[in-house]
Design an enzyme around this catalytic site. Sequence first.
Site, PDB file in Angstrom:
ATOM      1  N   ASP A  73       0.508  -1.088   0.485  1.00 43.61           N
ATOM      2  CA  ASP A  73      -0.265  -0.084   0.052  1.00 43.61           C
ATOM      3  C   ASP A  73       0.465   1.362  -0.161  1.00 43.61           C
ATOM      4  O   ASP A  73       2.127   1.118  -0.249  1.00 43.61           O
ATOM      5  CB  ASP A  73      -1.091  -0.284   1.022  1.00 43.61           C
ATOM      6  N   ASN A 142      -7.218  -2.739  14.263  1.00 44.51           N
ATOM      7  CA  ASN A 142      -9.188  -3.446  13.742  1.00 44.51           C
ATOM      8  C   ASN A 142      -9.467  -4.498  12.374  1.00 44.51           C
ATOM      9  O   ASN A 142      -9.883  -5.131  12.146  1.00 44.51           O
ATOM     10  CB  ASN A 142      -9.235  -2.010  13.127  1.00 44.51           C
ATOM     11  N   HIS A 144      -7.373  -4.445  10.217  1.00 44.23           N
ATOM     12  CA  HIS A 144      -6.245  -4.263   8.548  1.00 44.23           C
ATOM     13  C   HIS A 144      -5.263  -4.785   8.798  1.00 44.23           C
ATOM     14  O   HIS A 144      -4.746  -5.081   8.985  1.00 44.23           O
ATOM     15  CB  HIS A 144      -7.129  -2.960   8.091  1.00 44.23           C
ATOM     16  N   GLU A 149      -9.917  -1.562   5.616  1.00 40.14           N
ATOM     17  CA  GLU A 149      -9.778  -1.646   6.638  1.00 40.14           C
ATOM     18  C   GLU A 149     -11.228  -2.270   6.636  1.00 40.14           C
ATOM     19  O   GLU A 149     -12.155  -3.279   5.852  1.00 40.14           O
ATOM     20  CB  GLU A 149     -10.501  -0.308   6.917  1.00 40.14           C
TER      21      GLU A 149
END
Length: 241
Positions: A73, A142, A144, A149
Amino acid sequence: MINSKQIRWIEVNDYQEMSRQAASLFEQQLLRKPDSVLGLATGGTPIGFYEELVRKYKQGAFSFSEVKTFNLDEYVGLASNESTSYHNYMEENLFSQIDISPDNIHLPNGLAKDLLAECAHYEQLIQQNGGIDLQLLGIGVNGHIGFNEPGTSFQSATHIVTLAEETRIENSKYFHTKQEVPRYAITMGIETIMQAKQIVLLAFGEHKVASIKRIQQDGMSEDFPASCLKEHPNVTIIYGK
Ligand code: GLP
């Protein structure tokens, strides 16, 4: 501990051991296939892994001359030479220290004029190069992976994401202020990641324990992106606190 059909769990006592074990898996991959396509990750977690990989490289254990890399990313809107960009992170922690050809290094271009075209192009480049042999992953608090996400489709290809508020807060430690953390990023999709032939996920520290437990104990759900790994045939998770 093995509580899933596919995932190989390695619990380590310290951060060094996690880094060494991960570097050793990459070493085995490079010895098996010197022209491997490696999927790479950023974040605080893999810093020790890159140090270990560079150390082994400098000892002559393997070469990167035929290796191709694709990073997971990149933030949208950061120039590659900005200190907080993932381009810069990779240059500092790995690329400037090894014999990789610049032509073989790939990260999404977060400054592309046409971001959708950039996503399609990135996805296509991965396929054209034969797909990823070994993919490194970290994990967000979380769940990810890359910047996928919670709620991201398991069928997603490389795409643009709006970063979750908790991710911007979590990653603000790498910026001067939270306001500086970009709102958008380009990330490989869940399907892109799942197409890698082998995956190694690293997680270290108390703050990652809950995420690791969720992979171990819960079923697969798009609400927790890393849970997709339960379906992959060759995943190793190296973790500790
Ligand atoms: C970022 C990256 C992820 C990484 C995560 C965890 O959000 N996009 O690929 O796994 O951070 O980072 P850290 O290792 O710093 O906890």
